[in-house]
Design an enzyme around this catalytic site. Structure first.
Site, mmCIF file in Angstrom:
data_model
loop_
_atom_site.group_PDB
_atom_site.id
_atom_site.type_symbol
_atom_site.label_atom_id
_atom_site.label_comp_id
_atom_site.label_asym_id
_atom_site.label_seq_id
_atom_site.Cartn_x
_atom_site.Cartn_y
_atom_site.Cartn_z
ATOM 1 N N ARG A 48 0.826 -1.210 0.000
ATOM 2 C CA ARG A 48 0.000 0.000 0.000
ATOM 3 C C ARG A 48 0.865 1.267 0.000
ATOM 4 O O ARG A 48 0.448 2.323 -0.421
ATOM 5 C CB ARG A 48 -0.980 -0.008 1.183
ATOM 6 C CG ARG A 48 -1.946 1.153 1.162
ATOM 7 C CD ARG A 48 -3.225 0.921 1.959
ATOM 8 N NE ARG A 48 -3.013 0.182 3.179
ATOM 9 C CZ ARG A 48 -2.459 0.696 4.282
ATOM 10 N NH1 ARG A 48 -2.068 1.949 4.300
ATOM 11 N NH2 ARG A 48 -2.308 -0.054 5.351
ATOM 12 N N TYR A 101 -12.872 17.371 -16.944
ATOM 13 C CA TYR A 101 -13.156 15.945 -17.106
ATOM 14 C C TYR A 101 -14.280 15.583 -16.112
ATOM 15 O O TYR A 101 -14.252 16.033 -14.959
ATOM 16 C CB TYR A 101 -11.866 15.159 -16.822
ATOM 17 C CG TYR A 101 -12.107 13.687 -16.730
ATOM 18 C CD1 TYR A 101 -12.366 12.948 -17.878
ATOM 19 C CD2 TYR A 101 -12.105 13.034 -15.507
ATOM 20 C CE1 TYR A 101 -12.624 11.595 -17.788
ATOM 21 C CE2 TYR A 101 -12.352 11.679 -15.418
ATOM 22 C CZ TYR A 101 -12.622 10.966 -16.561
ATOM 23 O OH TYR A 101 -12.881 9.629 -16.472
ATOM 24 N N ASP A 183 -3.567 19.228 -14.986
ATOM 25 C CA ASP A 183 -3.849 17.891 -15.502
ATOM 26 C C ASP A 183 -3.319 17.847 -16.932
ATOM 27 O O ASP A 183 -3.865 18.466 -17.835
ATOM 28 C CB ASP A 183 -5.372 17.640 -15.457
ATOM 29 C CG ASP A 183 -5.756 16.244 -15.947
ATOM 30 O OD1 ASP A 183 -4.992 15.655 -16.732
ATOM 31 O OD2 ASP A 183 -6.837 15.761 -15.559
ATOM 32 N N LYS A 208 -4.722 6.726 -20.067
ATOM 33 C CA LYS A 208 -4.934 7.213 -21.418
ATOM 34 C C LYS A 208 -3.648 7.081 -22.247
ATOM 35 O O LYS A 208 -3.216 6.000 -22.513
ATOM 36 C CB LYS A 208 -5.440 8.661 -21.376
ATOM 37 C CG LYS A 208 -6.570 8.891 -20.366
ATOM 38 C CD LYS A 208 -7.876 8.235 -20.749
ATOM 39 C CE LYS A 208 -8.909 8.251 -19.639
ATOM 40 N NZ LYS A 208 -9.181 9.555 -19.049
#
Ligand SMILES: *Cc1c(COP(=O)(O)O)cnc(C)c1O
Length: 384
Positions: A48, A101, A183, A208
């Site tokens: 983690r 987005y 972003d 992406k």
């Protein structure tokens, strides 16, 4: 030494496993230690907190973006959440685009209230307006009414690919002492390096273009060690670290990032020229350096549906940036959260298709686009 981005991409990821020419996938959820003294010095104790593969990916993206430090996250949204919470706290104000987005919009509108962070949605590309907003917020902050100000922008807007002037936005942020988070999913470090233009942090949906094959989900954030360390704490506490296999896949994808991006946007620019010259009146949105082309077909929703059904190769797929050309219908997917009037006022009409141009031969993509456009036009009938 300063290498060009193509070279950095090919050599991305310094394999952490000794003696291996390539990254080794490490799925173990924890390390084991023979000696107690080794434990204290170990970097990746429990997955983690990160794994060798996530570390390789974070480091590789930091190098590409020219940032001090980087961190791979479970998704783009995970990266955005960790980056924003690393800089904003209760009482602070976050200025963000009105039409970001869709997932980002949902996050800002539904969850930021819980943290006592107020969100101000603005046309952040309108510099005069942004200046006025920041000036007003700055006055409130200096009067002790509100806390720090952070600004969030996307390098290219989705789906209309409007370009953000990062140097100008960052200048305004500096003027008012704001933190700027960018972003860069649509830009990719091949086209744009926001940190070099004054941004404080960069975030990515590595799902992406960076991954590039529609088979991995990951995100990344890059910035100063101070911000990234703060974000790493959030990532570890909230369970937002990237998985080893997704990290491994994205790093593999990054090795061909530059050739993919260059070819995709070459094709995108050929296609947008052909679309603009088409005898049917089509509204085309394209930008230098971006392989996303938005196209408004005739006859609104009926036209869009007919085009999508007529495509033989281009697939309806709510993602982008892969090797195959895909289409999405923004009005019913990524921007369905906006009230209709507001959405149409922003230019996201019912007939708008967002095309993510892939690596197929440009003439095959064109033939399929034309098939869809004619099908859209054929839906019209008298009285409509
Ligand atoms: C997809 C996307 C995101 C979210 O990324 P996920 O990997 O889906 O969580 C954020 N920003 C932009 C611009 C995107 O296209």
């Amino acid at each position: 030494m300063d290498f060009e981005v193509a070279t950095l991409c090919c050599h991305s990821g310094k394999p952490l496993a000794k003696g291996s020419a390539k990254q080794v996938l490490c799925l173990a959820s924890a390390n084991k230690f023979d000696k107690f003294s080794d434990y204290a010095e170990a970097a990746h104790v429990y997955r983690r907190y990160g794994s060798p593969n996530t570390k390789e990916l974070g480091d590789a993206i930091a190098l590409l973006e020219g940032g001090e430090s980087g961190l791979a996250c479970s998704s783009g949204m995970g990266a955005i959440l960790a980056a924003l919470l690393a800089v904003c706290k209760r009482g602070d104000v976050l200025v963000a685009p009105r039409d970001p987005y869709g997932g980002t919009y949902d996050l800002l509108v539904n969850d930021f209230d819980r943290f006592g962070i107020s969100v101000r949605l603005e046309d952040v590309l309108d510099l005069v307006r942004l200046d006025a907003t920041l000036s007003e917020l700055y006055a409130a902050a200096t009067a002790g009414v509100s806390g720090r100000i952070a600004v969030f922008v996307e390098t290219f807007s989705n789906p209309l690919v409007k370009v953000a002037d990062i140097p100008a936005i960052s200048k305004l942020c500096k003027k008012y002492g704001c933190v700027l988070i960018v972003d860069n999913t649509f830009g990719t470090p091949v086209q744009l390096k926001p940190l070099k233009q004054g941004a404080d942090m960069v975030v990515h949906s590595a799902t992406k273009f960076l991954g590039g094959h529609n088979d991995a989900m990951a995100g990344a954030l890059v910035g100063s060690s101070e911000y990234v360390t703060s974000a790493a704490g959030i990532v570890a506490r909230w369970g937002l670290a990237a998985s080893p296999f997704d990290s491994w896949l994205v790093l593999r994808g990054i090795q061909t990032l530059k050739v993919r991006i260059q070819r995709q946007w070459q094709s995108a620019s050929i296609l947008s020229q052909r679309l603009s010259a088409h005898p049917l009146p089509l509204r085309v949105h394209a930008a230098q350096g971006c392989s996303i082309v938005a196209l408004e077909v005739p006859n609104g929703l009926d036209g869009a549906a007919a085009a999508i059904d007529a495509f033989q190769m281009i697939t309806l797929c709510p993602s982008l940036g892969g090797v195959t050309t895909t289409v999405s219908h923004s009005a019913s997917s990524s921007h369905s959260f906006l009230p209709r009037d507001q959405r149409i006022a922003l230019g996201i009409t019912d007939g708008l298709l967002r095309i993510s141009v892939g690596l197929e031969h440009v003439d095959d993509i064109w033939a399929d686009l034309e098939r869809g456009i004619f099908a859209a036009a054929a839906t019209s009938h008298p009285g409509r």
